[in-house]
Design a protein around this motif. Structure first.
Motif, PDB file in Angstrom:
ATOM      1  N   ILE A 114       0.794  -1.257  -0.035  1.00 34.63           N
ATOM      2  CA  ILE A 114       0.152   0.021   0.068  1.00 34.63           C
ATOM      3  C   ILE A 114       0.883   1.229  -0.012  1.00 34.63           C
ATOM      4  O   ILE A 114       2.019   1.154   0.292  1.00 34.63           O
ATOM      5  CB  ILE A 114      -0.957  -0.032   1.061  1.00 34.63           C
ATOM      6  N   GLY A 115       0.423   2.428  -0.278  1.00 33.74           N
ATOM      7  CA  GLY A 115       0.928   3.674  -0.467  1.00 33.74           C
ATOM      8  C   GLY A 115       0.234   4.600   0.049  1.00 33.74           C
ATOM      9  O   GLY A 115      -0.742   4.617   0.516  1.00 33.74           O
ATOM     10  N   GLU A 116       0.871   5.897  -0.171  1.00 31.76           N
ATOM     11  CA  GLU A 116       0.275   7.206   0.359  1.00 31.76           C
ATOM     12  C   GLU A 116      -1.044   7.353  -0.494  1.00 31.76           C
ATOM     13  O   GLU A 116      -1.074   6.861  -1.791  1.00 31.76           O
ATOM     14  CB  GLU A 116       1.179   8.265   0.450  1.00 31.76           C
ATOM     15  N   LEU A 221       5.308  10.642  -6.674  1.00 29.64           N
ATOM     16  CA  LEU A 221       6.874  10.907  -6.471  1.00 29.64           C
ATOM     17  C   LEU A 221       7.175  10.450  -5.404  1.00 29.64           C
ATOM     18  O   LEU A 221       7.354  11.034  -4.540  1.00 29.64           O
ATOM     19  CB  LEU A 221       7.078  12.200  -6.868  1.00 29.64           C
ATOM     20  N   HIS A 222       8.341   9.302  -5.410  1.00 30.99           N
ATOM     21  CA  HIS A 222       9.049   8.621  -4.529  1.00 30.99           C
ATOM     22  C   HIS A 222      10.557   9.163  -4.440  1.00 30.99           C
ATOM     23  O   HIS A 222      11.308   8.688  -5.494  1.00 30.99           O
ATOM     24  CB  HIS A 222       8.831   7.345  -4.596  1.00 30.99           C
ATOM     25  N   GLN A 233       2.710  13.727  -3.866  1.00 28.23           N
ATOM     26  CA  GLN A 233       1.665  13.383  -4.765  1.00 28.23           C
ATOM     27  C   GLN A 233       0.517  14.377  -5.321  1.00 28.23           C
ATOM     28  O   GLN A 233       0.614  15.581  -4.928  1.00 28.23           O
ATOM     29  CB  GLN A 233       0.547  12.273  -3.981  1.00 28.23           C
ATOM     30  N   VAL A 234       0.005  14.279  -6.615  1.00 27.07           N
ATOM     31  CA  VAL A 234      -0.794  15.321  -6.991  1.00 27.07           C
ATOM     32  C   VAL A 234      -1.948  14.280  -7.762  1.00 27.07           C
ATOM     33  O   VAL A 234      -1.636  13.134  -8.276  1.00 27.07           O
ATOM     34  CB  VAL A 234      -0.437  15.816  -8.143  1.00 27.07           C
ATOM     35  N   THR A 277       2.008  16.513 -17.771  1.00 30.80           N
ATOM     36  CA  THR A 277       3.404  16.822 -17.767  1.00 30.80           C
ATOM     37  C   THR A 277       3.684  17.866 -16.805  1.00 30.80           C
ATOM     38  O   THR A 277       4.751  17.651 -16.094  1.00 30.80           O
ATOM     39  CB  THR A 277       3.763  17.159 -19.124  1.00 30.80           C
ATOM     40  N   ALA A 278       2.877  18.996 -16.856  1.00 29.59           N
ATOM     41  CA  ALA A 278       2.968  19.986 -16.097  1.00 29.59           C
ATOM     42  C   ALA A 278       3.101  19.649 -14.457  1.00 29.59           C
ATOM     43  O   ALA A 278       3.906  20.243 -13.550  1.00 29.59           O
ATOM     44  CB  ALA A 278       2.249  21.103 -16.132  1.00 29.59           C
ATOM     45  N   ASP A 279       1.904  18.837 -14.029  1.00 28.02           N
ATOM     46  CA  ASP A 279       1.873  18.518 -12.728  1.00 28.02           C
ATOM     47  C   ASP A 279       3.005  17.845 -12.099  1.00 28.02           C
ATOM     48  O   ASP A 279       3.452  17.619 -10.968  1.00 28.02           O
ATOM     49  CB  ASP A 279       0.604  17.585 -12.680  1.00 28.02           C
ATOM     50  N   ILE A 280       3.528  16.749 -13.092  1.00 32.52           N
ATOM     51  CA  ILE A 280       4.757  15.843 -12.580  1.00 32.52           C
ATOM     52  C   ILE A 280       6.050  16.785 -12.197  1.00 32.52           C
ATOM     53  O   ILE A 280       6.689  16.651 -11.598  1.00 32.52           O
ATOM     54  CB  ILE A 280       4.999  14.945 -13.541  1.00 32.52           C
TER      55      ILE A 280
END
Length: 357
Positions: A114-116, A221-222, A233-234, A277-280
């Motif tokens: 599991i993750g956030e 993003l880890h 995260q987003v 792409t912008a969010d990343i």
């Protein structure tokens, strides 16, 4: 936990084999384990239960290191599961059963993840205190990091660097752990651990500073740090690209999803892709305020979008690629199949690399 230079790739691999956040099945606790090595010829099954897909991967130890033996993927009906809790454990168990038949394996040990936002890892500092005082302090500290009642959480703290009073704080939503265990046990599997996604990615791809997981509804993003992985995260992901294709072509969701998997955006859904792409890029820039990031690996089905890695690299200046974990390199599958499947199989591969403390 041995502290190693961040630039040492082999050191990172050892560190993230050691730094495993697991919410123990037997004791329902979160702990970090260290100082272990793989000794068995077979490894536990890595089982990645996502919002739309289930991946079951079997790996074994070879002279070249852990390598993929076989993998099976099943689609999950909408609403049956999520990155958090599983709503229909019997249905998911049936999918796992079917995947195991395809694999033809007798292995019944498994590790899932599991993750956030349902499981968090944080690095904290506690002054000298008793274990009871530290547990109470950890629970108090945990309330700052979760948006659900603390009574619904498993909270544990474990040493990272005692000499500097650095501890790892692990927090997990109880239902996220228990429903996964229920589904796996219904499939007659022995659950060794419920791992944290970031730790599994770190084991699978030890040469990267950060891993971007483009999921169905969110991007994670880890960042692989010296203490505990940091996650940003987003809420954007593959579903937004699918909806963009739906709007632009006036087609239904199923058709749009099939088109995305075969062609990418290819003139439809381009606006949604630009936003993704912008969010990343914004996530990476935000993380760089506190972490050094020079090499980024893209995973998740969204990573398959043609040219996305190049676009992120241009926007951030960080080297960005869609990597293939060494564990996935196998004589049993053609190279092109492994490369195209790697974004989808990487988490399961990292879970198979978990070893019992």
């Amino acid at each position: 936990l041995r502290m190693l230079p961040s630039g040492d790739a082999a050191g990172k691999s050892r560190r993230y084999r050691a730094l495993r956040s697991l919410f123990s099945v037997r004791h329902a606790t979160c702990r970090l384990a260290s100082g272990t090595r793989m000794s068995a010829r077979t490894l536990p099954l890595g089982i990645d239960i996502g919002a739309t897909r289930l991946r079951v991967l079997e790996a074994h130890v070879t002279a070249q290191g852990p390598r993929l033996r076989a993998a099976a993927v099943r689609e999950i009906s909408s609403g049956a599961a999520s990155s958090g809790s599983i709503r229909d454990a019997d249905y998911v168990a049936a999918l796992i059963d079917d995947a195991l038949v395809e694999l033809g394996t007798r292995e019944r040990r498994c590790v899932t993840a599991i993750g956030e936002p349902d499981a968090l890892l944080r690095s904290v500092r506690f002054p000298k205190m008793t274990s009871g005082e530290r547990e109470r302090s950890a629970r108090f500290e945990a309330q700052r990091h979760v948006d659900f009642p603390i009574d619904e959480a498993l909270v544990r703290v474990h040493p990272v660097d005692r000499s500097n009073d650095v501890w790892a704080l692990g927090i997990a939503r109880t239902t996220a752990v228990s429903t996964r265990i229920a589904a796996l046990r219904a499939a007659k599997l022995k659950v060794l651990a419920v791992d944290h996604e970031a730790c599994a990615f770190g084991r699978a791809l030890p040469r990267f500073d950060a891993i971007v997981d483009i999921g169905f509804q969110r991007v994670s993003l880890h960042v692989m740090t010296r203490e505990a992985p940091a996650t940003f995260q987003v809420f954007n992901g593959g579903a937004d690209i699918t909806r963009g294709i739906e709007r632009d072509l006036s087609v239904d969701e199923s058709t749009a999803e099939k088109r995305k998997r075969i062609l990418g955006t290819a003139g439809a859904g381009e606006r949604a892709r630009t936003v993704l792409t912008a969010d990343i890029a914004a996530l990476i820039r935000s993380a760089r305020a506190t972490h050094a990031i020079s090499r980024v690996g893209l995973v998740g089905n969204g990573a398959r979008l043609p040219g996305l890695a190049a676009d992120i690299e241009a926007a951030t200046g960080a080297l960005c690629e869609v990597p293939v974990s060494d564990t996935l390199r196998s004589e049993g599958y053609p190279e092109d199949v492994v490369r195209s499947s790697a974004p989808d199989w990487t988490l399961a591969a990292g879970l198979a690399l978990w070893v019992q403390p």
